[in-house]
Write an enzyme that holds these catalytic residues in place. Structure first.
Site, PDB file in Angstrom:
ATOM      1  N   GLU A 164       0.817  -1.213   0.000  1.00 24.77           N
ATOM      2  CA  GLU A 164       0.000   0.000   0.000  1.00 24.77           C
ATOM      3  C   GLU A 164       0.850   1.262   0.000  1.00 24.77           C
ATOM      4  OE1 GLU A 164      -4.041   1.585   2.136  1.00 24.77           O
ATOM      5  OE2 GLU A 164      -2.688   0.360   3.328  1.00 24.77           O
ATOM      6  N   ARG A 184       6.469   6.661   9.094  1.00 22.10           N
ATOM      7  CA  ARG A 184       5.400   6.390  10.072  1.00 22.10           C
ATOM      8  C   ARG A 184       5.929   5.674  11.306  1.00 22.10           C
ATOM      9  NH1 ARG A 184      -0.417   5.109   7.416  1.00 22.10           N
ATOM     10  NH2 ARG A 184      -0.549   6.997   6.170  1.00 22.10           N
ATOM     11  N   GLN A 223      -8.803  -5.207   5.133  1.00 25.13           N
ATOM     12  CA  GLN A 223      -9.767  -4.151   5.402  1.00 25.13           C
ATOM     13  C   GLN A 223     -11.090  -4.754   5.852  1.00 25.13           C
ATOM     14  OE1 GLN A 223      -9.931  -1.991   1.681  1.00 25.13           O
ATOM     15  NE2 GLN A 223      -8.775  -0.329   2.591  1.00 25.13           N
ATOM     16  N   ARG A 232     -13.670  -7.965   4.840  1.00 27.64           N
ATOM     17  CA  ARG A 232     -14.006  -7.617   3.471  1.00 27.64           C
ATOM     18  C   ARG A 232     -13.629  -8.729   2.487  1.00 27.64           C
ATOM     19  NH1 ARG A 232     -12.506  -1.853   0.793  1.00 27.64           N
ATOM     20  NH2 ARG A 232     -13.553  -2.185  -1.170  1.00 27.64           N
ATOM     21  N   GLY A 283     -15.287 -14.784   3.457  1.00 25.19           N
ATOM     22  CA  GLY A 283     -15.426 -15.532   4.700  1.00 25.19           C
ATOM     23  C   GLY A 283     -14.302 -16.534   4.854  1.00 25.19           C
TER      24      GLY A 283
END
Length: 183
Positions: free
Chosen positions: A17, A26, A135, A154, A157
């Site tokens: 990402e 960060r 997410q 998201r 399952g």
């Protein structure tokens, strides 16, 4: 994060990402208690922040962690992890995040399933933990209780089925400013 570095555990993080520089920024700003924007602008004025910054930079410089921000498929990641395990003896893997890992399949569900099962197979084959970021769906926003549930994962399952442990982050102060459970 800091406990991993203190224990000198060797790891690799696939940061699909963000680029490596953003991840390092960060990590350092969070560990030093400095806003990322202030750190980028060089607007750090307090002496204790500079001391924390130096301490955190030293800790991360000595940390046996490798960052990889190359776009990769789950099969490419598996091959790279196997090589890293042989060369460096890594102890853990982090993949950020499931939705950006390329995998076979015609739908998001099929791709998420392939990535989740691929991560599980890597963990089993190499006997190391694989942390796979995922997410949540937006359905949590429609509920009164905003605490995430397994059904909020998201795309699949199968993520729940493949995982040995599910950890879901929740900040009560984001939804309830008067909470006594901050951070």
């Amino acid at each position: 994060g800091a406990s991993i570095f203190k224990a000198k555990k060797k790891g690799v993080m696939y940061t699909l990402e963000m680029v490596n520089d953003e991840i390092v920024n960060r990590l350092v700003s969070g560990g030093a208690g400095i806003c990322t924007q202030d750190l980028s602008r060089g607007a750090v004025e307090r002496e204790d922040q500079w001391q924390n910054f130096t301490k955190i930079c030293t800790m991360y410089a000595d940390a046996p962690i490798w960052l990889n921000d190359s776009p990769m498929s789950i099969d490419d990641i598996a091959l790279d992890i196997e090589r890293m395990k042989q060369v460096h003896g890594i102890d853990y893997v982090m993949i950020d995040f499931l939705g950006l890992v390329d995998a076979p399949g015609d739908s998001d569900y099929q791709k998420a399933t392939a990535v989740a099962l691929g991560a599980k197979n890597i963990a089993k084959a190499l006997k190391i933990p694989v942390v796979l970021g995922c997410q949540l769906s937006r359905s949590v926003e429609q509920r009164t209780d905003k605490r995430p549930e397994r059904s909020d994962l998201r795309d699949s399952g199968r993520i729940e089925e493949a995982a040995d442990v599910l950890l879901m982050l929740y900040r009560d102060e984001y939804y309830n400013q008067n909470t006594d459970q901050k951070n």
